[in-house]
Design an enzyme around this catalytic site. Structure first.
Site, PDB file in Angstrom:
ATOM      1  CG  ASP A  16      -1.684   1.226   1.439  1.00 48.99           C
ATOM      2  OD1 ASP A  16      -2.411   1.617   0.515  1.00 48.99           O
ATOM      3  OD2 ASP A  16      -1.569   1.831   2.525  1.00 48.99           O
ATOM      4  CG  LEU A  17       1.580   3.481  -2.996  1.00 48.71           C
ATOM      5  CD1 LEU A  17       1.386   4.285  -4.284  1.00 48.71           C
ATOM      6  CD2 LEU A  17       3.025   3.067  -2.830  1.00 48.71           C
ATOM      7  CG  ASP A  18      -2.256   7.366  -0.181  1.00 45.26           C
ATOM      8  OD1 ASP A  18      -1.189   7.771  -0.659  1.00 45.26           O
ATOM      9  OD2 ASP A  18      -3.367   7.505  -0.743  1.00 45.26           O
ATOM     10  CG  ASP A 188      -2.731   2.383   6.341  1.00 44.31           C
ATOM     11  OD1 ASP A 188      -3.616   3.085   6.879  1.00 44.31           O
ATOM     12  OD2 ASP A 188      -2.642   2.248   5.115  1.00 44.31           O
TER      13      ASP A 188
END
Length: 237
Positions: A16-18, A188
């Site tokens: 995941d990025l954000d 997250d």
């Protein structure tokens, strides 16, 4: 680092990025504030309705078209266009305004610096594993300097339904050409990342830098395989 299950051998990783590779919260806060100010300044009619009105419009459009939950860019554009049309703009005027607002949003969306630690960790991991990005967001991965670490970048909307839907997990596994259980997904969010990964056969690493314990977490219906509090913990694997 907490282990809830024994990890199987890892052949690849997806990220995941954000809010996993960087803190996205202040970015979105600033984007919302400055994009709204621009919108009100250049299209004052938008300010004749309060935030609650715009939110209700946004939600009602998604109820009519569930795809919008997966395509945040389209969702914002349609909300802007439909809202301005309801307030008196012509269809052409509303579309042009929505296009212009998106340009402002895209500029602000990727206007931040990724932490040095993230670059350090991703550089080392990329030397050992093929890495894939799987994001529901619309950040410009090249502009923020992370694109070079990934062999594939998948985005909700452009590349299928948003996580936790299987679309992007399946595409990642097919591209990597390894068994799903040999891919470790790091993210997250307990629903979109952990549950999404586990339901699609991936191993799941919960990146948790906000919540005291898993027992206090929302959306914690699926147990991750491991939990980390610092990205650099991945190097211990």
């Amino acid at each position: 680092m907490k282990f809830y299950r024994q990890l199987k051998p890892i052949q690849a990783m997806s990220f995941d990025l954000d809010d996993t590779l960087y803190d996205n919260r202040p970015v979105i806060t600033r984007l919302t504030r400055e994009a709204t100010a621009w919108f009100h300044q250049h299209h004052p009619i938008s300010n004749t309705r309060d935030d609650a009105w715009w939110l209700q419009l946004k939600l009602s459009l998604a109820e009519q078209d569930n795809w919008l939950y997966s395509d945040l860019t389209l969702w914002r554009h349609r909300t802007t266009q439909v809202g301005l049309t309801q307030l008196g703009y012509s269809s052409q005027q509303a579309k042009q305004a929505a296009d212009e607002l998106l340009e402002v949003v895209f500029s602000l969306r990727s206007e931040f610096v990724v932490p040095d630690e993230t670059h350090h960790v991703m550089n080392q991991l990329a030397e050992k594993y093929p890495l894939v990005a799987i994001t529901n967001g619309n950040v410009d991965v090249e502009r923020i300097g992370l694109s070079g670490y990934f062999v594939l970048i998948l985005k909700g909307g452009r590349d299928g339904h948003a996580k936790p839907h299987p679309d992007m997990f399946v595409k990642a596994q097919q591209f990597l050409g390894v068994d799903s259980h040999s891919i470790l997904h790091i993210g997250d969010h307990l629903k979109t990342d952990v549950a999404g990964a586990k339901h699609n056969g991936f191993q799941a690493c919960w990146f948790n830098d906000q919540i005291p314990s898993l027992r206090q977490a929302r959306h914690g219906s699926v147990l991750p395989d491991i939990e980390i509090h610092k990205l650099r913990s991945l190097l211990l694997l």
